[in-house]
Write an enzyme that holds these catalytic residues in place. Structure first.
Site, PDB file in Angstrom:
ATOM      1  N   ARG A 176       0.843  -1.202   0.000  1.00 40.65           N
ATOM      2  CA  ARG A 176       0.000   0.000   0.000  1.00 40.65           C
ATOM      3  C   ARG A 176       0.874   1.246   0.000  1.00 40.65           C
ATOM      4  O   ARG A 176       0.611   2.209  -0.724  1.00 40.65           O
ATOM      5  CB  ARG A 176      -0.941   0.005   1.203  1.00 40.65           C
ATOM      6  CG  ARG A 176      -2.038  -1.044   1.147  1.00 40.65           C
ATOM      7  CD  ARG A 176      -2.987  -0.894   2.313  1.00 40.65           C
ATOM      8  NE  ARG A 176      -3.725   0.365   2.256  1.00 40.65           N
ATOM      9  CZ  ARG A 176      -4.342   0.915   3.297  1.00 40.65           C
ATOM     10  NH1 ARG A 176      -4.284   0.329   4.489  1.00 40.65           N
ATOM     11  NH2 ARG A 176      -4.994   2.043   3.169  1.00 40.65           N
ATOM     12  N   CYS A 232      -0.661   6.756   8.842  1.00 39.28           N
ATOM     13  CA  CYS A 232      -1.041   5.476   8.239  1.00 39.28           C
ATOM     14  C   CYS A 232      -2.142   5.773   7.233  1.00 39.28           C
ATOM     15  O   CYS A 232      -2.073   6.756   6.501  1.00 39.28           O
ATOM     16  CB  CYS A 232      -1.470   4.486   9.314  1.00 39.28           C
ATOM     17  SG  CYS A 232      -2.769   5.119  10.414  1.00 39.28           S
TER      18      CYS A 232
END
Length: 284
Positions: A176, A232
């Site tokens: 990711r 994040c």
């Protein structure tokens, strides 16, 4: 009673009936937001209250601010008071997702000026593994008043991220971060200049946290007085990295609560792809 930031199932079992202790069940599944409440009702540590990531530990989603924006301080204080938490209480948080959700509560309470909070090492599965009791009884906490003492220096907003000349640390999975895939947010990649430290690298087998010495060694890519910004996808798993820094005795880390999902809500913000591992920054 002795109290540290990380407690064992054995410690919690011995202190289960302490009147100044609040146990918080933070189990949550991003793919099934009602699953946490279901598993809590099916069985939880006796006396534990349930705090939902999206209903209790996040504010309303808006155009900006990310998928799990921070609740406003007054609302969060009311939530903590309803959970029976005030300045006299010690809090132990647990989940069954590697303690990322528990770390969110740990960070929020410290942000609100309440540092008598710990995470249960090994989570709910670790508790069950020891054969300790599980309850299906409902819990009605005694209503109290939580008085916040907000530590505003613990977080940054998007503008400060843009101005930051130091290190940014992305807690998401490497693929990711690299922009190879993005199953949740609308755009893939990372904030330019960020390095990757996947939050689960802080854990050993069985959802146990690595030792402070191990964590200190693995986070030695941070220079002294670095004051890194951690993020994040939505400000949740970055709290696990902040907890790891805390265990390692490394100070100065700050949270970008909106994280990647806030960053990409501004079309003009640049995006970077590719690999830049934190390990590459470690001293040779």
């Amino acid at each position: 009673m002795f109290f540290s930031s990380l407690v064992s199932p054995q410690w919690l079992r011995e202190h289960l009936d302490d009147p100044d202790l609040v146990i918080a069940d933070c189990r949550f599944d991003l793919a099934d937001p009602e699953a946490g409440r279901r598993v809590y009702e099916a069985g939880h540590i006796p006396g534990a209250v349930y705090l939902d990531l999206e209903r209790d530990l996040s504010g309303p989603v808006q155009e900006h601010g990310g998928r799990h924006p921070l609740p406003d301080e007054e609302t969060l204080a009311e939530t903590m008071g309803r959970a029976g938490i005030d300045e006299r209480k010690k809090v132990v948080a647990y989940d069954d997702q590697g303690e990322a959700m528990a770390a969110r509560l740990w960070w929020l309470l410290r942000y609100m000026g309440h540092d008598r909070v710990a995470i249960l090492d090994g989570g709910f599965s670790g508790w069950v593994h020891h054969g300790y009791p599980v309850s299906q009884e409902g819990v009605t906490p005694k209503l109290t008043r939580f008085v916040p003492r907000v530590q505003s220096e613990m977080k940054v907003d998007m503008d400060e991220v843009k101005r930051h000349s130091g290190l940014l640390v992305d807690a998401r999975e490497p693929d990711r971060y690299q922009g190879i895939r993005e199953p949740i947010d609308q755009k893939a990649g990372h904030i330019p200049g960020a390095v990757n430290r996947f939050w689960k690298e802080n854990l050993a087998e069985g959802q146990h946290w690595k030792s402070p010495a191990e964590l200190k060694k693995e986070w030695d890519f941070l220079r002294e007085e670095e004051q890194p910004i951690l993020y994040c996808g939505s400000g949740v798993t970055a709290c696990a990295n902040l907890f790891a820094l805390h265990l390692a005795g490394v100070k100065g880390g700050r949270l970008y609560p909106g994280s990647w999902s806030d960053w990409i809500s501004y079309p003009e913000n640049p995006i970077e792809t590719g690999e830049r591992s934190a390990a590459a920054l470690r001293p040779k």
